[in-house]
Design an enzyme around this catalytic site. Sequence first.
Site, PDB file in Angstrom:
ATOM      1  N   MET A  95      16.748 -29.794 -11.875  1.00  0.00           N
ATOM      2  CA  MET A  95      15.887 -30.834 -12.019  1.00  0.00           C
ATOM      3  C   MET A  95      15.020 -31.291 -10.546  1.00  0.00           C
ATOM      4  SD  MET A  95      15.301 -30.455 -14.952  1.00  0.00           S
ATOM      5  CE  MET A  95      14.203 -31.932 -15.476  1.00  0.00           C
ATOM      6  N   ARG A  96      15.123 -30.402  -9.541  1.00  0.00           N
ATOM      7  CA  ARG A  96      14.566 -31.112  -8.185  1.00  0.00           C
ATOM      8  C   ARG A  96      13.399 -30.115  -7.676  1.00  0.00           C
ATOM      9  NH1 ARG A  96      17.470 -34.293  -3.347  1.00  0.00           N
ATOM     10  NH2 ARG A  96      16.003 -35.964  -3.642  1.00  0.00           N
ATOM     11  N   LEU A  97      12.467 -30.188  -7.357  1.00  0.00           N
ATOM     12  CA  LEU A  97      11.343 -29.434  -6.745  1.00  0.00           C
ATOM     13  C   LEU A  97      12.174 -28.845  -5.168  1.00  0.00           C
ATOM     14  CD1 LEU A  97       7.696 -30.119  -6.858  1.00  0.00           C
ATOM     15  CD2 LEU A  97       8.599 -28.205  -7.727  1.00  0.00           C
ATOM     16  N   HIS A 114      10.931 -22.219 -17.843  1.00  0.00           N
ATOM     17  CA  HIS A 114      10.386 -23.293 -18.225  1.00  0.00           C
ATOM     18  C   HIS A 114      10.030 -23.278 -20.009  1.00  0.00           C
ATOM     19  CE1 HIS A 114       8.080 -26.722 -17.678  1.00  0.00           C
ATOM     20  NE2 HIS A 114       7.047 -26.126 -18.647  1.00  0.00           N
TER      21      HIS A 114
END
Length: 207
Positions: A95-97, A114
């Site tokens: 959950m982190r770019l 996704h």
Amino acid sequence: MSEPTRFALMASGKGSNARALLQAWGTEILPKELIAFVGIVSDQPEALALQLGAEYNIDATCIARTGFTRQDHEMRILQHLKNIGVEHLILAGYMRLLSPFFLEQFPGKIINIHPSLLPEYPGLHAIERQYEAGVRITGATVHYVDAGMDTGDIILQNSITMTGDENLEQFQKRIQCEVEHVIYPQAVRIFIEQCANTCAKNLSTKS
Ligand code: GRF
């Protein structure tokens, strides 16, 4: 015969996609001669995905964000991936770019899943937003990771038609169980084959 390609899974949450991939490992779709899962990395100490390490006898490491800048956090992850000899990365609810610098360390070698038919509904809370909008034809997409939010080239996607009677939990469960867990192993297989073709082309242009 060449060595299997070494993959790590990155996950922040419950890890149902990571589990689906590990369950497919050693079957016809992801044979052990082609692929080696060598680690699970999480940024969340509580991530259930980390428990898969013991079940599948692979390294599971939490590299928590707390107390680190984003850059330092990524450097720690990169060092760990180097230590365990990872060549390719699979994001499974991470959950982190990832920063452009991080991506440059694995050019064309990171994929993500996704829960929508991209380019529709990129970004966070895609399931909730589709549910609220009353979307009936939805699905999931596996794509290469670039610096954008769910914008990389698509490897595989599949759709599902909702009845319209699902509650949010059922809506999410149908996307995950009927689409994500089915297409992710298939997409990883395509990914490995595409990488092998790219390597072969690069070798032939060099010779
Ligand atoms: C999945 O819906 C995936 O598409 C998204 O994050 C969710 C992770 O779920 N990127 P899980 O942790 O694999 O169950």
